[in-house]
Scaffold this active site. Structure first.
Site, mmCIF file in Angstrom:
data_model
loop_
_atom_site.group_PDB
_atom_site.id
_atom_site.type_symbol
_atom_site.label_atom_id
_atom_site.label_comp_id
_atom_site.label_asym_id
_atom_site.label_seq_id
_atom_site.Cartn_x
_atom_site.Cartn_y
_atom_site.Cartn_z
ATOM 1 N N GLU A 174 -23.181 50.209 -36.596
ATOM 2 C CA GLU A 174 -23.539 49.849 -37.973
ATOM 3 C C GLU A 174 -22.333 49.324 -38.736
ATOM 4 O OE1 GLU A 174 -26.479 49.477 -38.757
ATOM 5 O OE2 GLU A 174 -27.241 50.497 -36.995
ATOM 6 N N HIS A 189 -21.772 45.780 -37.997
ATOM 7 C CA HIS A 189 -22.649 44.886 -38.762
ATOM 8 C C HIS A 189 -22.013 44.588 -40.121
ATOM 9 C CE1 HIS A 189 -26.074 44.217 -36.296
ATOM 10 N NE2 HIS A 189 -26.503 45.464 -36.273
#
Lengths: 290, 183
Positions: A149, A152
């Protein structure tokens, strides 16, 4: 698989984000144009002005509040440092490893093992994990997911994906409004039939095209994020084990999650609904080769 | 007239390139310094946790004085160490001394179940992770800097500005492995 340098990926994402925002704006104005001719050309200017103001404010508001909107749409709560110590510690470690600012951390109630990141840039980013992930994953597995994450965020995927999500939502709304408003049209037969047909075709096609775009873009990103996740942790094993746990686990489908935000997630929250994510087997295979 | 503008444009462009490289080096060097201090911060946090741990352990374990002493000594060495290499080395010593303590704790069910003890153990493990990550980032930052200053055209500007290649932080042995205290 072709290798993409991270810096290229980042500038690519930024560029595409702005490009997409421009497209959204144009599409919106175009919609206004068609709608005004479909109903009454006399209102052309008023409708155009309204649609420009509306689309601009829609874009700006969602751009600057993307993190809050995403978090609110799944009903996530801010994670408390006392209760989720490990969560905080792992993310802190990863921010040290990547030299990134600390994102805001959220938790959402769900049995699924899942997570997502959102925001417009690393300084205004959030990470959200499900309670299922916090309970079912071991430390290194959770770290792998969080690292995914965080990449990202680092790659500016969050900005791009958020804008795409916004676009999907907006086009869906506008085409709905247009199709429904046809029912209330006054029955005068002016020479605007062709615009009505164009409008109907646009209203039907636009959401489909946009979802296709959404599907195609998010798959490549998952591989890239897996790769940079390993760059941070230097340990593919954690991420592999987490993916395997998701693979074998049978979790009920997530009802609270809107389909529009599905591509933001670590793994697809829905079964058999398009493929916003590459198959888990493929991701595991690529990771195991690292 | 047009020629003057051309010359001005070229001069400006060259000035911008020179400035760009100067700033780039400066940014990367600052990042290296900053990541170095990050290692320091985490090591200090680790050292701060030790006295607490010792107190807790002492409450349960009366006879293992040598193991406790080893930890205290290692902490002292860590606090007084100068330079990041020595500090990291001292931290490694502390790590192995802690391993002994955690192994001893195995034989004391009350201690093992003590929330304070568990909490400290977890904190120590997570700071150790952070030390490892800080070192990784330090070396990554040096890699970025060295790549720029040893390849063309960066190498030319590096020479011009007197920027030298930096040394990686090299400490051998099984350093990447976090402490695995299994119960």
């Amino acid at each position: 698989m072709e290798r993409v340098d991270f810096r290229d990926q980042i500038s690519n994402n930024k560029l595409r984000s702005y490009f997409l925002m421009a497209i959204i704006f144009v599409v919106f104005v175009l919609f206004g144009y068609v709608i005004s001719f479909a109903f009454d050309p006399g209102f052309f200017f008023i409708i155009m002005i309204i649609s420009i103001i509306f689309s601009l404010s829609y874009l700006l508001i969602s751009y600057y509040n993307s993190d809050k909107i995403a978090v609110a749409s799944v009903g996530a709560k801010l994670a408390s440092r006392e209760k989720h110590k490990q969560y905080y510690n792992l993310v802190e470690g990863l921010t040290i490893a990547s030299g990134m600012p600390m994102p805001k951390l959220y938790v959402m109630e769900s049995f699924q093992i899942n997570a997502f990141a959102s925001g417009r840039d690393p300084n205004n980013a959030v990470i959200c994990v499900t309670t299922g992930a916090l309970e079912k994953l071991e430390k290194r597995e959770l770290e792998g997911v969080l690292s995914h994450e965080l990449s990202h965020i680092a790659n500016y995927d969050i900005r791009y994906m958020t804008i795409v999500t916004v676009m999907v939502g907006m086009i869906a709304i506008v085409s709905q409004i247009f199709l429904r408003s046809l029912w209330f049209r006054s029955g005068d037969s002016r020479n605007n039939g062709i615009f009505i047909v164009i409008g109907i075709i646009m209203a039907i096609l636009a959401p489909i095209v946009v979802s296709l775009i959404q599907l195609s873009i998010s798959r490549k990103r998952e591989f890239a994020a897996d790769a940079s996740a390993v760059k941070f942790t230097r340990y593919p094993g954690g991420l592999v084990k987490a993916l395997k746990k998701i693979q074998v686990g049978h979790f009920p489908e997530e009802k609270k999650v809107s389909k529009a935000v599905a591509p933001l997630f670590f793994s697809n929250p829905f079964k058999g609904w398009g493929s916003t994510h590459p198959p888990l087997e493929k991701r595991i295979e690529v990771l195991e080769r690292m | 007239m047009a020629l003057i503008w051309w010359i001005l444009g070229v001069v400006l462009l060259i000035a911008i390139i020179f400035m760009y490289y100067y700033n780039r080096f400066q940014v990367l060097l600052n990042r290296i310094d900053n990541s170095l201090s990050q290692i320091d911060v985490q090591l200090k946090r680790r050292a701060d946790l030790i006295p607490n741990l010792i107190e807790t352990v002492k409450g349960f374990v009366k006879h293992e004085t040598s193991a406790i002493k080893a930890v205290t000594e290692a902490r002292k060495a860590l606090v007084s160490a100068k330079g990041v290499v020595d500090k990291v080395k001292a931290d490694n010593k502390l790590e192995s001394a802690l391993k002994t303590i955690f192994a001893i704790a195995e034989g004391y069910p009350d201690l093992k179940a003590n929330t304070n003890f568990l909490e400290l153990q977890r904190e120590l493990a997570s700071t150790e992770d952070k030390v490892a990550y800080a070192r990784q980032y330090y070396n990554d930052s040096i890699l970025t800097y060295n790549n720029l200053s040893t390849t063309m055209p960066g190498a030319f500007f590096a020479k011009l500005y007197g920027k030298k290649e930096r040394e990686y932080l090299k400490i051998t042995e099984a350093e990447k492995k976090p402490v695995n205290v299994k119960f």
